[in-house]
Design an enzyme around this catalytic site. Structure first.
Site, PDB file in Angstrom:
ATOM      1  CB  THR A  57      -0.923   0.003   1.235  1.00  0.00           C
ATOM      2  OG1 THR A  57      -1.633  -1.232   1.271  1.00  0.00           O
ATOM      3  CG2 THR A  57      -1.899   1.152   1.218  1.00  0.00           C
ATOM      4  CB  THR A 108     -11.897  -2.674   1.002  1.00  0.00           C
ATOM      5  OG1 THR A 108     -12.238  -2.623  -0.392  1.00  0.00           O
ATOM      6  CG2 THR A 108     -10.730  -1.744   1.266  1.00  0.00           C
ATOM      7  CD  GLU A 139      -2.831  -9.769   3.606  1.00  0.00           C
ATOM      8  OE1 GLU A 139      -2.195  -9.745   2.544  1.00  0.00           O
ATOM      9  OE2 GLU A 139      -2.995  -8.771   4.331  1.00  0.00           O
ATOM     10  NE  ARG A 140      -7.645 -10.302  -0.639  1.00  0.00           N
ATOM     11  CZ  ARG A 140      -7.533  -9.929  -1.913  1.00  0.00           C
ATOM     12  NH1 ARG A 140      -7.901 -10.752  -2.887  1.00  0.00           N
ATOM     13  NH2 ARG A 140      -7.050  -8.731  -2.209  1.00  0.00           N
ATOM     14  CD  GLN A 159     -27.088  -1.887  22.319  1.00  0.00           C
ATOM     15  OE1 GLN A 159     -26.241  -1.211  21.738  1.00  0.00           O
ATOM     16  NE2 GLN A 159     -28.051  -1.340  23.037  1.00  0.00           N
ATOM     17  N   PRO A 201       0.476   5.850  -0.038  1.00  0.00           N
ATOM     18  CG  PRO A 201       1.721   7.638   0.841  1.00  0.00           C
ATOM     19  CD  PRO A 201       1.874   6.304   0.153  1.00  0.00           C
ATOM     20  N   GLY A 259     -23.228  -0.121  29.340  1.00  0.00           N
ATOM     21  CA  GLY A 259     -22.198   0.890  29.601  1.00  0.00           C
ATOM     22  C   GLY A 259     -20.814   0.265  29.685  1.00  0.00           C
ATOM     23  CD  GLN A 274     -38.803 -14.640  23.197  1.00  0.00           C
ATOM     24  OE1 GLN A 274     -39.592 -13.696  23.167  1.00  0.00           O
ATOM     25  NE2 GLN A 274     -39.149 -15.865  22.830  1.00  0.00           N
ATOM     26  CE1 TYR A 330       0.114 -16.413 -10.534  1.00  0.00           C
ATOM     27  CE2 TYR A 330       2.448 -16.511  -9.939  1.00  0.00           C
ATOM     28  CZ  TYR A 330       1.219 -17.128 -10.086  1.00  0.00           C
ATOM     29  OH  TYR A 330       1.095 -18.462  -9.787  1.00  0.00           O
TER      30      TYR A 330
HETATM   31  C1  LIG Z   1      -3.926  -1.189  10.533  1.00  0.00           C
HETATM   32  C2  LIG Z   1      -3.587  -1.391   9.088  1.00  0.00           C
HETATM   33  C3  LIG Z   1      -2.611  -2.294   8.732  1.00  0.00           C
HETATM   34  C4  LIG Z   1      -2.246  -2.463   7.388  1.00  0.00           C
HETATM   35  N1  LIG Z   1      -1.191  -3.292   7.076  1.00  0.00           N
HETATM   36  C5  LIG Z   1      -0.733  -3.303   5.797  1.00  0.00           C
HETATM   37  C6  LIG Z   1       0.459  -4.022   5.467  1.00  0.00           C
HETATM   38  O1  LIG Z   1       1.080  -4.671   6.324  1.00  0.00           O
HETATM   39  N2  LIG Z   1       0.920  -3.968   4.198  1.00  0.00           N
HETATM   40  C7  LIG Z   1       0.248  -3.268   3.229  1.00  0.00           C
HETATM   41  O2  LIG Z   1       0.717  -3.264   2.095  1.00  0.00           O
HETATM   42  N3  LIG Z   1      -0.873  -2.591   3.495  1.00  0.00           N
HETATM   43  C8  LIG Z   1      -1.382  -2.577   4.765  1.00  0.00           C
HETATM   44  N4  LIG Z   1      -2.527  -1.863   5.056  1.00  0.00           N
HETATM   45  C9  LIG Z   1      -3.215  -1.136   4.002  1.00  0.00           C
HETATM   46  C10 LIG Z   1      -4.537  -1.761   3.569  1.00  0.00           C
HETATM   47  O3  LIG Z   1      -4.307  -2.941   2.876  1.00  0.00           O
HETATM   48  C11 LIG Z   1      -5.287  -0.721   2.751  1.00  0.00           C
HETATM   49  O4  LIG Z   1      -5.707   0.295   3.641  1.00  0.00           O
HETATM   50  C12 LIG Z   1      -6.461  -1.284   2.027  1.00  0.00           C
HETATM   51  O5  LIG Z   1      -6.068  -2.146   1.018  1.00  0.00           O
HETATM   52  C13 LIG Z   1      -7.355  -0.186   1.410  1.00  0.00           C
HETATM   53  O6  LIG Z   1      -6.616   0.700   0.652  1.00  0.00           O
HETATM   54  P1  LIG Z   1      -6.746   2.288   0.872  1.00  0.00           P
HETATM   55  O7  LIG Z   1      -6.599   2.539   2.309  1.00  0.00           O
HETATM   56  O8  LIG Z   1      -5.855   2.969  -0.040  1.00  0.00           O
HETATM   57  O9  LIG Z   1      -8.251   2.591   0.492  1.00  0.00           O
HETATM   58  P2  LIG Z   1      -8.762   3.028  -0.955  1.00  0.00           P
HETATM   59  O10 LIG Z   1      -8.228   2.115  -1.952  1.00  0.00           O
HETATM   60  O11 LIG Z   1      -8.541   4.469  -1.104  1.00  0.00           O
HETATM   61  O12 LIG Z   1     -10.310   2.749  -0.808  1.00  0.00           O
HETATM   62  C14 LIG Z   1     -11.183   3.638  -0.140  1.00  0.00           C
HETATM   63  C15 LIG Z   1     -12.588   3.082  -0.207  1.00  0.00           C
HETATM   64  O13 LIG Z   1     -13.016   2.994  -1.562  1.00  0.00           O
HETATM   65  C16 LIG Z   1     -13.466   1.684  -1.857  1.00  0.00           C
HETATM   66  N5  LIG Z   1     -13.174   1.336  -3.241  1.00  0.00           N
HETATM   67  C17 LIG Z   1     -11.968   1.384  -3.845  1.00  0.00           C
HETATM   68  N6  LIG Z   1     -12.077   0.991  -5.112  1.00  0.00           N
HETATM   69  C18 LIG Z   1     -13.380   0.670  -5.310  1.00  0.00           C
HETATM   70  C19 LIG Z   1     -14.134   0.186  -6.424  1.00  0.00           C
HETATM   71  N7  LIG Z   1     -13.559  -0.056  -7.581  1.00  0.00           N
HETATM   72  N8  LIG Z   1     -15.446  -0.020  -6.254  1.00  0.00           N
HETATM   73  C20 LIG Z   1     -16.054   0.221  -5.064  1.00  0.00           C
HETATM   74  N9  LIG Z   1     -15.384   0.686  -4.003  1.00  0.00           N
HETATM   75  C21 LIG Z   1     -14.075   0.901  -4.116  1.00  0.00           C
HETATM   76  C22 LIG Z   1     -12.705   0.811  -0.897  1.00  0.00           C
HETATM   77  O14 LIG Z   1     -13.371  -0.419  -0.698  1.00  0.00           O
HETATM   78  C23 LIG Z   1     -12.699   1.661   0.343  1.00  0.00           C
HETATM   79  O15 LIG Z   1     -13.920   1.530   1.009  1.00  0.00           O
HETATM   80  C24 LIG Z   1      -2.918  -1.733   6.381  1.00  0.00           C
HETATM   81  C25 LIG Z   1      -3.923  -0.837   6.750  1.00  0.00           C
HETATM   82  C26 LIG Z   1      -4.254  -0.657   8.077  1.00  0.00           C
HETATM   83  C27 LIG Z   1      -5.311   0.350   8.428  1.00  0.00           C
HETATM   84  C1  LIG Z   2     -19.804   7.252  28.519  1.00  0.00           C
HETATM   85  C2  LIG Z   2     -20.998   7.064  29.390  1.00  0.00           C
HETATM   86  C3  LIG Z   2     -21.587   8.166  29.996  1.00  0.00           C
HETATM   87  C4  LIG Z   2     -22.674   8.000  30.849  1.00  0.00           C
HETATM   88  N1  LIG Z   2     -23.187   9.097  31.481  1.00  0.00           N
HETATM   89  C5  LIG Z   2     -24.157   8.920  32.438  1.00  0.00           C
HETATM   90  C6  LIG Z   2     -24.599  10.022  33.233  1.00  0.00           C
HETATM   91  O1  LIG Z   2     -24.143  11.164  33.063  1.00  0.00           O
HETATM   92  N2  LIG Z   2     -25.529   9.792  34.182  1.00  0.00           N
HETATM   93  C7  LIG Z   2     -26.050   8.554  34.395  1.00  0.00           C
HETATM   94  O2  LIG Z   2     -26.890   8.423  35.263  1.00  0.00           O
HETATM   95  N3  LIG Z   2     -25.646   7.487  33.654  1.00  0.00           N
HETATM   96  C8  LIG Z   2     -24.705   7.649  32.685  1.00  0.00           C
HETATM   97  N4  LIG Z   2     -24.275   6.558  31.941  1.00  0.00           N
HETATM   98  C9  LIG Z   2     -24.847   5.232  32.192  1.00  0.00           C
HETATM   99  C10 LIG Z   2     -25.819   4.774  31.111  1.00  0.00           C
HETATM  100  O3  LIG Z   2     -26.997   5.480  31.196  1.00  0.00           O
HETATM  101  C11 LIG Z   2     -26.017   3.256  31.279  1.00  0.00           C
HETATM  102  O4  LIG Z   2     -24.833   2.639  30.911  1.00  0.00           O
HETATM  103  C12 LIG Z   2     -27.139   2.738  30.441  1.00  0.00           C
HETATM  104  O5  LIG Z   2     -28.355   3.175  30.932  1.00  0.00           O
HETATM  105  C13 LIG Z   2     -27.161   1.203  30.371  1.00  0.00           C
HETATM  106  O6  LIG Z   2     -27.139   0.651  31.647  1.00  0.00           O
HETATM  107  P1  LIG Z   2     -26.100  -0.504  32.019  1.00  0.00           P
HETATM  108  O7  LIG Z   2     -24.787  -0.096  31.553  1.00  0.00           O
HETATM  109  O8  LIG Z   2     -26.243  -0.784  33.462  1.00  0.00           O
HETATM  110  O9  LIG Z   2     -26.555  -1.746  31.189  1.00  0.00           O
HETATM  111  P2  LIG Z   2     -27.545  -2.883  31.661  1.00  0.00           P
HETATM  112  O10 LIG Z   2     -28.742  -2.278  32.258  1.00  0.00           O
HETATM  113  O11 LIG Z   2     -26.780  -3.853  32.457  1.00  0.00           O
HETATM  114  O12 LIG Z   2     -27.948  -3.529  30.283  1.00  0.00           O
HETATM  115  C14 LIG Z   2     -27.118  -4.432  29.568  1.00  0.00           C
HETATM  116  C15 LIG Z   2     -27.792  -4.819  28.276  1.00  0.00           C
HETATM  117  O13 LIG Z   2     -29.001  -5.512  28.513  1.00  0.00           O
HETATM  118  C16 LIG Z   2     -30.062  -4.901  27.832  1.00  0.00           C
HETATM  119  N5  LIG Z   2     -31.294  -5.052  28.590  1.00  0.00           N
HETATM  120  C17 LIG Z   2     -31.563  -4.505  29.779  1.00  0.00           C
HETATM  121  N6  LIG Z   2     -32.799  -4.843  30.170  1.00  0.00           N
HETATM  122  C18 LIG Z   2     -33.332  -5.591  29.179  1.00  0.00           C
HETATM  123  C19 LIG Z   2     -34.596  -6.226  28.973  1.00  0.00           C
HETATM  124  N7  LIG Z   2     -35.582  -6.119  29.855  1.00  0.00           N
HETATM  125  N8  LIG Z   2     -34.789  -6.927  27.851  1.00  0.00           N
HETATM  126  C20 LIG Z   2     -33.808  -7.026  26.943  1.00  0.00           C
HETATM  127  N9  LIG Z   2     -32.620  -6.451  27.076  1.00  0.00           N
HETATM  128  C21 LIG Z   2     -32.375  -5.742  28.178  1.00  0.00           C
HETATM  129  C22 LIG Z   2     -29.648  -3.479  27.699  1.00  0.00           C
HETATM  130  O14 LIG Z   2     -30.311  -2.831  26.661  1.00  0.00           O
HETATM  131  C23 LIG Z   2     -28.175  -3.637  27.399  1.00  0.00           C
HETATM  132  O15 LIG Z   2     -28.022  -3.977  26.062  1.00  0.00           O
HETATM  133  C24 LIG Z   2     -23.210   6.710  31.063  1.00  0.00           C
HETATM  134  C25 LIG Z   2     -22.637   5.605  30.428  1.00  0.00           C
HETATM  135  C26 LIG Z   2     -21.533   5.767  29.620  1.00  0.00           C
HETATM  136  C27 LIG Z   2     -20.938   4.556  28.990  1.00  0.00           C
END
Ligand SMILES: Cc1cc2nc3c(=O)[nH]c(=O)nc-3n(C[C@H](O)[C@H](O)[C@H](O)COP(=O)(O)OP(=O)(O)OC[C@H]3O[C@@H](n4cnc5c(N)ncnc54)[C@H](O)[C@@H]3O)c2cc1C
Ligand SMILES: Cc1cc2nc3c(=O)[nH]c(=O)nc-3n(C[C@H](O)[C@H](O)[C@H](O)COP(=O)(O)OP(=O)(O)OC[C@H]3O[C@@H](n4cnc5c(N)ncnc54)[C@H](O)[C@@H]3O)c2cc1C
Lengths: 383, 386
Positions: free
Chosen positions: A127, A369, A246-247, A340, A129, A344, A283, A237
Site C-alpha cells: 500500500t 476491502t 492472507e485473506r 450492546q 499513500p 455501559g 428473550q 502475480y
Molecule cells: C492497521 C492497518 C494495517 C495495514 N497493514 C498493511 C500491510 O502490512 N501492508 C500493506 O501493504 N498494506 C497494509 N494496510 C493497508 C490496507 O491494505 C489498505 O488500507 C487497504 O487495502 C485499502 O486501501 P486504501 O486505504 O488505499 O483505500 P482506498 O483504496 O482508497 O479505498 C477507499 C474506499 O473505496 C473503496 N473502493 C476502492 N475501489 C473501489 C471500487 N472499484 N469499487 C467500489 N469501491 C471501491 C474501498 O473499498 C474503500 O472503502 C494496512 C492498513 C491498516 C489500516
Molecule cells: C460514557 C458514558 C456516559 C454516561 N453518562 C451517564 C450520566 O451522566 N448519568 C447517568 O446516570 N448514567 C450515565 N451513563 C450510564 C448509562 O446510562 C447506562 O450505561 C445505560 O443506561 C445502560 O445501563 P447498564 O450499563 O447498566 O446496562 P444494563 O442495564 O446492564 O444492560 C445491559 C444490556 O441488557 C439490555 N437489557 C436490559 N434490560 C433488558 C430487557 N428487559 N430486555 C432485553 N434487554 C435488556 C440493555 O439494553 C443492554 O443492552 C453513562 C454511560 C456511559 C458509557
C-alpha cells in the site's frame, strides 16, 4: 470423507499455541496494548516454540505444515483477545512467503532462518499513500543502476500503513520497475538501515494497538539487484497469489474475534441482571445470542471449507473473497451486539468487547476491502 | 416546524461559538481526555446558550423548546461527540426537573449559576448494579432532622470530575420502587462525596466520566427537587428532553460524515477514476443521507408536539432507538469509504464511529427504548388490547 479439518498433528500444534498464548501473551496484553507494540523477545519465544516456521522448508528452519496448522495457530493466538498481537507477530506470514516461493536460494538462505527463529522481523509493503485498493496504480519507482560495477535498484517513493513497519528488519516491497499498470510491478526485499530508507513514527489508530503501523520512505535508496524476488515485472502475480492465504487468515481472525466476543457475552449474561431477571432470561438477549452463534458457526465452517479447497490446490480466489466478507460481516455484527449486551461496560476500556470492537473494524478494510472482495467475486461470476 | 428569524439568529450564535471557541480546540481536548468545562460553559452562559428554554427569572432566555432543539442540532457541527454531550448534560439532562419543579430558592441557588455557566452540573442516576433498570437503584437518602444523609454509589457519570453539583436520584423511603425515589441536588464539595479518577473509554474521550461514592453525605432536605417520592416520575419526564437532545445533537454530525466522505471520495482516485464515481459508493452515501433526513423530519415533529405540551415519550423513544442505530450505520458506512485512513485514530469519521457507539447504550439503551415503545403501543404482557 473426514468430517474434521484438524488432524492429530494440527491438534498438537494447537495445543502448543494455546499454552504459548496463555503463558507468554495473555498476561501482558493490556500492557502491550497501551504501549503500542509487542517486545522483540516475543518473536524469539514464538520462534523457539516453533510457531513461526510452520509451513516453511526444514532446510531454512521451518516445519512442514499446511494451512490448517496456520489456522490453528492463528485461532489460539487470537484467543488472547488482541488482533494487534496476532497481526504484529504474524506479519512474517505475509512478508516472507514471496521470498520463500520466488526468492533466490541465496536470499532464502540468508533471510528465512533468522525470521523463523524470531531474531529478525519481516513484513509486507504494498500500500502507498496514493494507492491501496488499486495495487496496479502503485508509484514507488525502482530503476536499475550500476554503482561501483555492481547492479542495484534505486528506489524512490513511499509506502503507507505497513504492519510491523517500525520494528521490522526485512521489507518485501512492491515497486514499479516497468511501465504503467500491473505488468510493471516487481517485489524487492529491502533491509532496514540501508541508506535512503527511513521509517515514520507508529501511526495512531483505532485498534490493533499492539501492532505498529508505519509509513516508509525511500529516497534514492540503493537495493542490491539480487534482492529482487521472482522475476522482474512479474510482481503483481506474486502479490495476488500471496493475498489468498492472507485473506483466509483475516477471515480466521474475524471468526475468532466473533468467538471471543460471543463467549464473553455468554458469561456476562449469566451474572448481570436487570428488571429482576438475569440478562439471559430476557428473550431478546437469548435470541441475539442465538443469531450471533448461528452466524459464527456458518462463517467458520465456510472458511474451513474454503481453506480445505485452497489446500487441495483448487483455484478458490472467488470463494476466499466470499469467506473474508462473510467472516467480517459476522464479526461486525457480533462485536456490535457484544458491546450492546455489555451496556455501559461495553464502552469501557476495561472490557474485552471494547477492544474487540475496535480491533475488528480493520478486518473489512485490510488485505483487500469489502468492496474490493465484491469486485473480485463479481468478476469471477463473469460480470 | 416553522423557523423564524429568531430561530436562525440563535442558530448562528451557536455556530459562531463552535467555530471560534470549540472546534479549534477539539483535537487538544480529545488528546488530553478532558475539556475545560467551566471556561467553556461560561462563554456559552454569557450568550444565554445554556438556558435557551429556561425561565427568564433564573437567567434563561425563556424561549420554547424548538429553540433549544435547534441549538442542540447546531451542536452536531462540533468535531467530536463529547462536547455536545457535556453541554447536553448541563442543559437537557441535569436541569430540566430542577427548572420545572425546584423551589424558587433551590433554583436561585443552582439553576441560575448553571444557566450562567458559573457551575457545572451532572445527572447521577446509573449505578454499578442498575443502569437500564432505574427503579432498582440502591443509593439511599435517609432523613435525619432537616437533612438527608446519602449513601451509595453512582456509575459512569458525565461531567462529574468537574461538576459543582449533581442531580442525584436516590431512594427516600421503603415504599414501592416507583414512588420511593426523589431527585436531590448534591454539591460536590459536600463532605463524603468522592469522585473516582476519569474512566478510560472507547470514545467520548474529551468528556470526563467517573464513578461517584457517597459516604454519609449530608445535605438539607430543601435540596430535594419537588415532592418527595416523585423522583422516578420526574426523571422519566426529564429523560424525554434528554432523548430529544441526543437525537438533535447528532444529526449534523451525520450530515458532516456523509459530506466529508463524499468530498474525500471525490478527490481520491483508484482504478483511473474518483472513488465517488463507483455506483456503490454514491448510492450508499445517498441512502445514508436519506435516512438522516427522515429522522430529522420526525424530530421536528416531536419537538413541535412537545412545544404544544404533548407527551412525546413514545416518539422520543422511537427517535432515540432509530437514531442510535443509524448513527452506527452512517459512521460505519462512511468510515469504510476512507479505507485505511478511516482506521486512523484522529480521522474525524473514525472518532464519530467510536463516539456515537454510546448512543444506543447511554440515556436508555435500545432495548429499554423498545420496552417503552411496547408499553405505549400496549404490547406488553398483561396490557389489554382494544
Ligand atoms: C492497521 C492497518 C494495517 C495495514 N497493514 C498493511 C500491510 O502490512 N501492508 C500493506 O501493504 N498494506 C497494509 N494496510 C493497508 C490496507 O491494505 C489498505 O488500507 C487497504 O487495502 C485499502 O486501501 P486504501 O486505504 O488505499 O483505500 P482506498 O483504496 O482508497 O479505498 C477507499 C474506499 O473505496 C473503496 N473502493 C476502492 N475501489 C473501489 C471500487 N472499484 N469499487 C467500489 N469501491 C471501491 C474501498 O473499498 C474503500 O472503502 C494496512 C492498513 C491498516 C489500516
Ligand atoms: C460514557 C458514558 C456516559 C454516561 N453518562 C451517564 C450520566 O451522566 N448519568 C447517568 O446516570 N448514567 C450515565 N451513563 C450510564 C448509562 O446510562 C447506562 O450505561 C445505560 O443506561 C445502560 O445501563 P447498564 O450499563 O447498566 O446496562 P444494563 O442495564 O446492564 O444492560 C445491559 C444490556 O441488557 C439490555 N437489557 C436490559 N434490560 C433488558 C430487557 N428487559 N430486555 C432485553 N434487554 C435488556 C440493555 O439494553 C443492554 O443492552 C453513562 C454511560 C456511559 C458509557
Amino acid at each position: 470423507m473426514s468430517l474434521f479439518y484438524f488432524n492429530e498433528e494440527h491438534q498438537a500444534v494447537r495445543e502448543t499455541a494455546r499454552r504459548f498464548t496463555e503463558k507468554e501473551i495473555t498476561p501482558f496484553i493490556d500492557e502491550w496494548e497501551e504501549s503500542g507494540g509487542i517486545p522483540r523477545e516475543l518473536f524469539l519465544k514464538a520462534g523457539e516454540a516453533g510457531l513461526l516456521g510452520m509451513g516453511y522448508d526444514e532446510q531454512y528452519g521451518g516445519t512442514p505444515g499446511d494451512i490448517f496448522h496456520a489456522i490453528a495457530i492463528n485461532e489460539e493466538l487470537m484467543r488472547a483477545g488482541s488482533g494487534g498481537v496476532v497481526a504484529g507477530l504474524q506479519s512474517l506470514n505475509i512478508g516472507l512467503p514471496p521470498v520463500h516461493r520466488w526468492g533466490s536460494d541465496t536470499l532464502k538462505a540468508r533471510i528465512i532462518p533468522e525470521v523463523l527463529a524470531g531474531s529478525k522481523i519481516a513484513c509486507l509493503a504494498i500500500t502507498e499513500p496514493g494507492a491501496g485498493s488499486d495495487v496496479a496504480g502503485l508509484r514507488t519507482r525502482a530503476e536499475q543502476v550500476t554503482v561501483d560495477g555492481k547492479p542495484f535498484y534505486k528506489v524512490n517513493g513511499s509506502k503507507m500503513f505497513i504492519t510491523s513497519g517500525v520494528i521490522a528488519d526485512y521489507y518485501t516491497v512492491a515497486v514499479r520497475t516497468g511501465g504503467e499498470g500491473f505488468g510493471g510491478i516487481s517485489l524487492l526485499l529491502i533491509e532496514k538501515d540501508i541508506k535512503g530508507f527511513s521509517v515514520g513514527k507508529n501511526l495512531k489508530k483505532m485498534g490493533w494497538w499492539a501492532s505498529d503501523t508505519a509509513e516508509l520512505f525511500f529516497d534514492d535508496c540503493l537495493v542490491p539487484a539480487e534482492n529482487l524476488i521472482g522475476q522482474e515485472n512479474q510482481g503483481f502475480y506474486c502479490i495476488m497469489s500471496n493475498f489468498q492465504p492472507e485473506r483466509i487468515s483475516l477471515a480466521v481472525m474475524a471468526n475468532t474475534t466473533s468467538e471471543v466476543a460471543l463467549n464473553a457475552c455468554l458469561e456476562y449474561v449469566k451474572d448481570r441482571s436487570t428488571f429482576g431477571k438475569t440478562l439471559k432470561d430476557h428473550q431478546i438477549i437469548r435470541h441475539k445470542l442465538a443469531v450471533m452463534a448461528s452466524k459464527l458457526e456458518a462463517s467458520r465452517e465456510f472458511t474451513y471449507r474454503i481453506a480445505a479447497r485452497y489446500q487441495a490446490g483448487e483455484d478458490v480466489s472467488m470463494e476466499v473473497s466470499m469467506a473474508k466478507n462473510i467472516a467480517t460481516d459476522t464479526s461486525d455484527h457480533i462485536t456490535y451486539q457484544a458491546t450492546q449486551i455489555f451496556g455501559g461496560m461495553g464502552f469501557m476500556r476495561e472490557s474485552v468487547v471494547e477492544r474487540l470492537y475496535r480491533d475488528n473494524r480493520i478486518l473489512a478494510i485490510g488485505g483487500g476491502t469489502y468492496e474490493i472482495m465484491n469486485e473480485v467475486i463479481a468478476k469471477n461470476l463473469g460480470l | 416546524m416553522k423557523f423564524t428569524e429568531e430561530h436562525n439568529e440563535i442558530r448562528r450564535t451557536m455556530a459562531q461559538v463552535i467555530e471560534k471557541e470549540i472546534n479549534p480546540y477539539v483535537e487538544q481536548w480529545e488528546e488530553e481526555g478532558i475539556f475545560p468545562a467551566h471556561d467553556l460553559f461560561k462563554k456559552l452562559g454569557n450568550l444565554g446558550l445554556l438556558g435557551v428554554a429556561k425561565p427568564v427569572s433564573y437567567g434563561g432566555l425563556g424561549l420554547d423548546y424548538s429553540y433549544e432543539a435547534l441549538v442542540a442540532e447546531e451542536l452536531g457541527a462540533i468535531h467530536c461527540g463529547s462536547i455536545p454531550m457535556a453541554i447536553g448534560v448541563q442543559t437537557n439532562m441535569a436541569t430540566p426537573a430542577l427548572a420545572r419543579y425546584g423551589s424558587d430558592e433551590l433554583r436561585k441557588e443552582f439553576l441560575t449559576p448553571a444557566i450562567a455557566g458559573d457551575q457545572v452540573a451532572s445527572i447521577a442516576v446509573s449505578e454499578p448494579g442498575a443502569g437500564s433498570d432505574v427503579a432498582s437503584i440502591k443509593t439511599e437518602a435517609r432523613k435525619d432532622g432537616d437533612d438527608y444523609v446519602i449513601n451509595g454509589s453512582k456509575m459512569w457519570i458525565t461531567n462529574s470530575t468537574q461538576a459543582d453539583f449533581l442531580c442525584v436520584l436516590a431512594n427516600t423511603s421503603d415504599d414501592a420502587r416507583h414512588i420511593n425515589k426523589s431527585l436531590i441536588i448534591v454539591p460536590t464539595n459536600t463532605p463524603g462525596v468522592e469522585v473516582s479518577p476519569r474512566l478510560n473509554k472507547l470514545g467520548m474521550r474529551s468528556s470526563d466520566t467517573a464513578q461517584i461514592f457517597f459516604d454519609d453525605v449530608r445535605v438539607p432536605q430543601r435540596f430535594r427537587i419537588g415532592a418527595e417520592g416523585q423522583g422516578f416520575t420526574m426523571q422519566m419526564q426529564q429523560f424525554q428532553e434528554e432523548r430529544l437532545f441526543c437525537v438533535a445533537s447528532i444529526l449534523k454530525t451525520l450530515d458532516l460524515c456523509v459530506s466529508e466522505t463524499a468530498d474525500y471520495c471525490y478527490e481520491r482516485k483508484a482504478f483511473g477514476k474518483p472513488l465517488l464515481d463507483n455506483q456503490y459508493l454514491h448510492y450508499r452515501l445517498a441512502e445514508l443521507q436519506t435516512e438522516t433526513e427522515i429522522v430529522r423530519a420526525a424530530l421536528y415533529q416531536a419537538v413541535e408536539q412537545y412545544v404544544e405540551g404533548e407527551d412525546v415519550t413514545k416518539l422520543a423513544s422511537m427517535l432515540k432507538l432509530k437514531t442510535g442505530r443509524l448513527a452506527r450505520e452512517v459512521t460505519d458506512g462512511c468510515l469504510q469509504f476512507w479505507g485505511g485512513m478511516g482506521y486512523m485514530w484522529d480521522n474525524k469519521v473514525s472518532r464519530f464511529y467510536r463516539d456515537s457507539r454510546l448512543m444506543s447504550i447511554g440515556g436508555g439503551a435500545d432495548e429499554v427504548m423498545l420496552g417503552i415503545i411496547c408499553k405505549y403501543l400496549g404490547l406488553l404482557p398483561g396490557q389489554k388490547r382494544g
